[in-house]
Design an enzyme around this catalytic site. Structure first.
Site, PDB file in Angstrom:
ATOM      1  N   ASP A 222      20.475  39.005   8.725  1.00  0.00           N
ATOM      2  CA  ASP A 222      19.394  39.222   7.778  1.00  0.00           C
ATOM      3  C   ASP A 222      18.755  40.601   7.965  1.00  0.00           C
ATOM      4  O   ASP A 222      18.572  41.056   9.087  1.00  0.00           O
ATOM      5  CB  ASP A 222      18.329  38.137   8.009  1.00  0.00           C
ATOM      6  CG  ASP A 222      17.131  38.296   7.109  1.00  0.00           C
ATOM      7  OD1 ASP A 222      17.299  38.133   5.892  1.00  0.00           O
ATOM      8  OD2 ASP A 222      16.029  38.604   7.615  1.00  0.00           O
ATOM      9  N   GLU A 285      23.470  41.541   5.493  1.00  0.00           N
ATOM     10  CA  GLU A 285      22.627  41.699   4.310  1.00  0.00           C
ATOM     11  C   GLU A 285      22.014  43.079   4.331  1.00  0.00           C
ATOM     12  O   GLU A 285      21.240  43.410   5.226  1.00  0.00           O
ATOM     13  CB  GLU A 285      21.479  40.677   4.272  1.00  0.00           C
ATOM     14  CG  GLU A 285      20.674  40.827   3.007  1.00  0.00           C
ATOM     15  CD  GLU A 285      19.182  40.542   3.145  1.00  0.00           C
ATOM     16  OE1 GLU A 285      18.564  40.261   2.129  1.00  0.00           O
ATOM     17  OE2 GLU A 285      18.630  40.624   4.248  1.00  0.00           O
TER      18      GLU A 285
HETATM   19  C1  LIG Z   1      18.393  37.821   0.969  1.00  0.00           C
HETATM   20  C2  LIG Z   1      17.548  37.516   2.163  1.00  0.00           C
HETATM   21  O1  LIG Z   1      17.956  36.804   3.074  1.00  0.00           O
HETATM   22  N1  LIG Z   1      16.354  38.040   2.182  1.00  0.00           N
HETATM   23  C3  LIG Z   1      15.458  37.829   3.261  1.00  0.00           C
HETATM   24  C4  LIG Z   1      15.322  39.112   3.989  1.00  0.00           C
HETATM   25  O2  LIG Z   1      14.450  38.995   5.046  1.00  0.00           O
HETATM   26  C5  LIG Z   1      13.145  38.645   4.679  1.00  0.00           C
HETATM   27  C6  LIG Z   1      12.396  38.550   5.953  1.00  0.00           C
HETATM   28  O3  LIG Z   1      13.187  37.944   6.929  1.00  0.00           O
HETATM   29  C7  LIG Z   1      13.105  37.353   3.887  1.00  0.00           C
HETATM   30  O4  LIG Z   1      11.833  37.178   3.354  1.00  0.00           O
HETATM   31  C8  LIG Z   1      14.105  37.413   2.749  1.00  0.00           C
HETATM   32  O5  LIG Z   1      14.194  36.183   2.114  1.00  0.00           O
END
Ligand SMILES: CC(=O)N[C@H]1CO[C@H](CO)[C@@H](O)[C@@H]1O
Ligand SMILES: *[C@@H]1O[C@H](CO)[C@@H](O)[C@H](O)[C@H]1NC(C)=O
Ligand SMILES: *[C@@H]1O[C@H](CO)[C@@H](O)[C@H](O)[C@H]1NC(C)=O
Ligand SMILES: *[C@@H]1O[C@H](CO)[C@@H](O)[C@H](O)[C@H]1NC(C)=O
Ligand SMILES: *[C@@H]1O[C@H](CO)[C@@H](O)[C@H](O)[C@H]1NC(C)=O
Ligand SMILES: *[C@@H]1O[C@H](CO)[C@@H](O)[C@H](O)[C@H]1NC(C)=O
Ligand SMILES: [Ca+2]
Ligand SMILES: [Ca+2]
Length: 566
Positions: A222, A285
């Site tokens: 993430d 990600e």
């Molecule tokens: C796409 C995804 O997983 N987004 C996450 C990215 O990280 C933030 C904080 O951890 C989350 O709020 C998002 O949902």
């Protein structure tokens, strides 16, 4: 009088599409993202859980899914619905227990499904024991987070610099206990870990081993680009896009994202995963520019997610735009690596809400018929739409920090409503009529059970695509892309001995007649495997001539050669 003959010549941009051959050991499978709160509730408390996932694994098998990725299931105060983790090695009671998790791993593996966990290394919850001890200055935790005394200007204490949180507002929060600010690149309940500290790196390596020992098949990392920050804590240059220092776009994030150390840590994690026998996947990600994104391939990721179908595909995309989206990934990706296509996720509006049906079907077709890993966010295989959520019912922290006037454009709740299984109470998601987010009102029409019986439904379409995708012949097929008209884009997947498939979409609002003979090697006639539009124009399982194919406005068509073995 002489007749005036008007010529109407369609002038197309001269773009030669790519021809791409999958590498010998190409990875090509279907990955499914489960948002655990919304997949299936097994105990009637209105929130999805691990037992619920176990109960509904058959849906994944029937949909030809090869791997499932779970959004966070760790212990969490749920300030950010699980991305704020207070214990990385425990399951939140909302979702179940470690025993439930072990059962899930076994049940998944029994069905040949790989299980991928969300790894959230950038931050912890402010309720995590590490942060609570850090707050009190207890060694060794005192240095687990990014603390800074700030700067004093004219007798007033100010944050160390102008950094803005990725969810808007200052990235610094003052704590009297430490007489210092801590950094949070996301919400203030999510303090950033200090990765310059070897103890922190070691702790997170132990977290990886903990789950690897329990049989997972890989991780999805993430918010990767936010892991390291520049240690000089300098102001970031202003973007010039806004004067509001709390706006997400206020600065150019040159000191808070994409730092070289962020890449350098990846091989250390790869090494740990490689200590395990079964193959381990790493997906990243990252929303970044092409070069910063592709760079992850070189540091041990199977792939960074390809979000171009989310960020670039719109209702007004031309065929040339679409061809650019498709070609770019294959052209920019390092040789012999795995491409991937993400159609949606829990941070984005629903695919159907973004593009409308049937343009959304084109995106689903790209995700599943283009070579590589195709990623589906739960619910999008049945074409779930967005549900209006009132201000009172809004729970997403992003929505809640906005105002009643603006929350609707920001809240991610509408894309996270529970999965619609059937037309019973709470759409078969829960026995409880009250669920954590309201069930979409259209569930009696749009649900898996009903859609299975309707040959024009989204799910029937998805099933057809997934059946094609699982074919070993298609995995070996090359890719050829073509622009056929201003809004008509097509690609072919050709094999030498097992036939070929042609995927065509008209993104325009007008019908178009195209000639498919621009594809070399195409036979004169093809079978209509699927058509989203009027069945009189393109009847399913009927043979058509390729020189004059009528594509109704906003349509999706899949054609196969008569010798196709898939
Ligand atoms: C796409 C995804 O997983 N987004 C996450 C990215 O990280 C933030 C904080 O951890 C989350 O709020 C998002 O949902
Ligand atoms: C996390 O939870 C596990 C299992 O309940 C427990 O043994 C461990 O001490 C906890 N760790 C922290 C840092 O709270
Ligand atoms: C299990 O899935 C993998 C790909 O995910 C595939 O290569 C393998 O053949 C499958 N095995 C069985 C028994 O279906
Ligand atoms: C601090 O005070 C000086 C002198 O009074 C003034 O010129 C300056 O603008 C002040 N700076 C800030 C940030 O307020
Ligand atoms: C992409 O982003 C990186 C890191 O932010 C930056 O160094 C690079 O110049 C950017 N590349 C392009 C082509 O904009
Ligand atoms: C996506 O859109 C941006 C902005 O228009 C453009 O610069 C970029 O090339 C596009 N990328 C792809 C893959 O289409
Ligand atoms: Ca439950
Ligand atoms: Ca960080």
């Amino acid at each position: 009088m002489r007749a005036v003959i008007a010529f109407c010549v369609a002038i197309l941009p001269l773009v030669i599409g790519i021809t791409w051959n999958p590498p010998e050991k190409a990875t090509d499978f279907s990955l499914y993202q489960i948002y655990p709160r919304s997949y299936k509730d097994s105990d009637g408390d209105g929130v999805g859980d691990l037992r619920g996932i176990i109960q509904r694994l058959d849906h994944l098998t029937e949909s030809n899914v090869n791997a499932l990725w779970l959004s966070p299931i760790y212990r969490s105060p749920m300030a950010d619905f699980g991305y704020d983790i207070s214990n990385f090695t425990d399951i939140d009671p909302t979702f179940g227990t470690l025993k439930d998790f072990e059962d899930l791993v076994k049940a998944a593996h029994d069905r040949n499904l790989s299980l991928i966990l969300d790894f959230v290394p950038n931050h912890t919850s402010d309720k995590h024991e590490w942060f609570q001890k850090s707050l009190q200055g207890i060694p060794p935790y005192d240095n687990y987070y990014v603390w800074h005394p700030g700067r004093v200007e004219n007798g007033t204490r100010k944050p160390p610099n102008n950094w803005v949180s990725a969810l808007s507002g200052p990235a610094w929060e003052w704590r009297d206990e430490r007489q210092a600010y801590y950094l949070h690149q996301f919400i203030k309940e999510e303090p950033d870990l200090n990765y310059y500290n070897p103890d922190v790196r070691r702790e997170m390596e132990d977290v990886l081993r903990f789950w690897l020992d329990r049989g997972i098949d890989g991780i999805r990392i993430d918010s990767m680009k936010y892991i390291y920050e520049d240690e000089r804590f300098l102001d970031e240059p202003l973007s010039g896009l806004t004067d509001d220092p709390n706006n997400i776009d206020y600065t150019l994030r040159i000191y808070t994202t994409d730092q070289q150390q962020t890449y350098d840590i990846l091989p250390t994690w790869r090494k740990i995963l490689d200590e395990y026998e079964q193959p381990q996947y790493i997906f990243i990600e990252v929303y970044a520019n092409t070069s910063s994104t592709m760079k992850y391939y070189h540091y041990g990721a199977d792939f960074p997610f390809n979000f171009d179908l989310i960020t670039n595909l719109t209702r007004t995309s031309t065929a040339a735009d679409i061809q650019h989206i498709v070609d770019s990934w294959y052209e920019n990706m390092p040789e012999d690596s795995t491409p991937n296509w993400v159609a949606g996720n829990h941070d984005q509006p629903r695919l159907v809400a973004r593009l409308g049906d049937p343009r959304a079907r084109a995106a689903t077709m790209f995700a599943l018929l283009l070579p590589g890993v195709g990623v589906t966010f739960n619910g999008e295989e049945i074409g779930m739409t967005e549900q209006y959520i009132s201000w009172e019912d809004t729970v997403d922290p992003l929505g809640c920090t906005a105002s009643k006037a603006t929350y609707q454009s920001i809240s991610r709740d509408p894309a996270r409503t529970p999965f619609q299984w059937d037309d019973s109470v709470s759409a078969g998601f829960s026995t409880n009529s009250h669920t954590w987010l309201p069930i979409n009102k259209n569930y009696k029409t749009y649900n898996l059970a009903t859609e299975k019986k309707d040959k024009n439904s989204y799910y029937t379409f998805y099933e057809k695509l997934s059946n094609l995708k699982k074919s070993p012949y298609l995995k070996e097929a090359n890719l050829v892309t073509k622009v056929l008209d201003k809004y008509v884009f097509a690609f072919a997947r050709e094999t030498e001995d097992h036939g070929s498939v042609y995927a065509v979409t008209n993104f325009g609002d007008k019908a178009s007649i195209v000639d498919l003979s621009v594809f070399d090697n195409i036979p004169r006639i093809l079978n209509v495997h699927y058509a989203s539009a009027d069945s009189k124009v393109l009847p399913w399982n009927k043979i058509i001539q390729i020189r004059r194919v009528i594509l109704p406005a906003r349509s999706v068509v899949i054609l196969t050669t008569l010798d196709a073995k898939f």
